[in-house]
Design a protein around this motif. Sequence first.
Motif, PDB file in Angstrom:
ATOM      1  N   THR A 251       0.810  -1.215   0.000  1.00 22.65           N
ATOM      2  CA  THR A 251       0.000   0.000   0.000  1.00 22.65           C
ATOM      3  C   THR A 251       0.848   1.272   0.000  1.00 22.65           C
ATOM      4  O   THR A 251       0.315   2.370   0.155  1.00 22.65           O
ATOM      5  CB  THR A 251      -0.950   0.023   1.214  1.00 22.65           C
ATOM      6  N   LYS A 252       2.127   1.121  -0.210  1.00 18.77           N
ATOM      7  CA  LYS A 252       3.038   2.275  -0.206  1.00 18.77           C
ATOM      8  C   LYS A 252       3.166   2.838  -1.620  1.00 18.77           C
ATOM      9  O   LYS A 252       3.596   2.144  -2.544  1.00 18.77           O
ATOM     10  CB  LYS A 252       4.405   1.852   0.323  1.00 18.77           C
ATOM     11  N   SER A 253       2.801   4.101  -1.783  1.00 20.43           N
ATOM     12  CA  SER A 253       2.950   4.779  -3.070  1.00 20.43           C
ATOM     13  C   SER A 253       4.389   5.258  -3.214  1.00 20.43           C
ATOM     14  O   SER A 253       4.964   5.781  -2.259  1.00 20.43           O
ATOM     15  CB  SER A 253       2.019   5.984  -3.162  1.00 20.43           C
ATOM     16  N   PRO A 254       4.976   5.104  -4.402  1.00 25.68           N
ATOM     17  CA  PRO A 254       6.360   5.546  -4.587  1.00 25.68           C
ATOM     18  C   PRO A 254       6.511   7.060  -4.437  1.00 25.68           C
ATOM     19  O   PRO A 254       7.509   7.538  -3.918  1.00 25.68           O
ATOM     20  CB  PRO A 254       6.707   5.093  -6.001  1.00 25.68           C
ATOM     21  N   VAL A 255       5.517   7.795  -4.896  1.00 24.59           N
ATOM     22  CA  VAL A 255       5.462   9.255  -4.746  1.00 24.59           C
ATOM     23  C   VAL A 255       3.987   9.637  -4.671  1.00 24.59           C
ATOM     24  O   VAL A 255       3.126   8.889  -5.140  1.00 24.59           O
ATOM     25  CB  VAL A 255       6.150   9.993  -5.928  1.00 24.59           C
ATOM     26  N   PRO A 256       3.697  10.804  -4.095  1.00 28.60           N
ATOM     27  CA  PRO A 256       2.287  11.224  -4.056  1.00 28.60           C
ATOM     28  C   PRO A 256       1.685  11.235  -5.464  1.00 28.60           C
ATOM     29  O   PRO A 256       2.357  11.519  -6.447  1.00 28.60           O
ATOM     30  CB  PRO A 256       2.357  12.639  -3.474  1.00 28.60           C
ATOM     31  N   GLU A 257       0.430  10.903  -5.538  1.00 26.48           N
ATOM     32  CA  GLU A 257      -0.328  10.872  -6.797  1.00 26.48           C
ATOM     33  C   GLU A 257       0.029   9.686  -7.702  1.00 26.48           C
ATOM     34  O   GLU A 257      -0.424   9.622  -8.835  1.00 26.48           O
ATOM     35  CB  GLU A 257      -0.187  12.189  -7.578  1.00 26.48           C
ATOM     36  N   LYS A 258       0.856   8.764  -7.222  1.00 26.76           N
ATOM     37  CA  LYS A 258       1.149   7.535  -7.967  1.00 26.76           C
ATOM     38  C   LYS A 258       0.491   6.377  -7.230  1.00 26.76           C
ATOM     39  O   LYS A 258       0.348   6.396  -6.014  1.00 26.76           O
ATOM     40  CB  LYS A 258       2.662   7.290  -8.065  1.00 26.76           C
TER      41      LYS A 258
END
Length: 148
Positions: free
Chosen positions: A28-35
């Motif tokens: 559930t970890k996004s690499p960067v916001p909005e991804k």
Amino acid sequence: METTIARLQKHLQEVPQAFRAIPADQTTKSPVPEKWSPLEILGHLCDSAINNLGRFIRAQTEQPYHIVPYKQNEWVSNQAYQERPVEEIVQLWIGLNQSVLHVMKTMPPDKGQHRCEVPDGTTVTLEWLMADYVDHLEHHLGQICKGI
């Protein structure tokens, strides 16, 4: 078509185990916001399967078949994949892609040459569209499971 079918079969065998091997806190970890996170990417692949399954069925009888795009970000958001259990999304992905695979395997060869018009007006064959589906799948799998 044999190559496309074989590629999808391979992913059906390998992806569930590979995705389950990702540490829970990483799914559930996004690499960067909005991804999208890996779980959201897998959810997007479920949405892609939902949309393409219908396309693959309709393109066998509607000629030429006109592809209507869908709003991918809204689908991922409205499905709330980020909040759902990993195993639920893995099972959804498996079931949907088993259906896609079945349609590919049972399609009469001549229907693979049916014309499909993509949103930019380009005409492709249904067989091409099916191969592109697996290409798209592999692109996203490369984002979440290196080596798949």
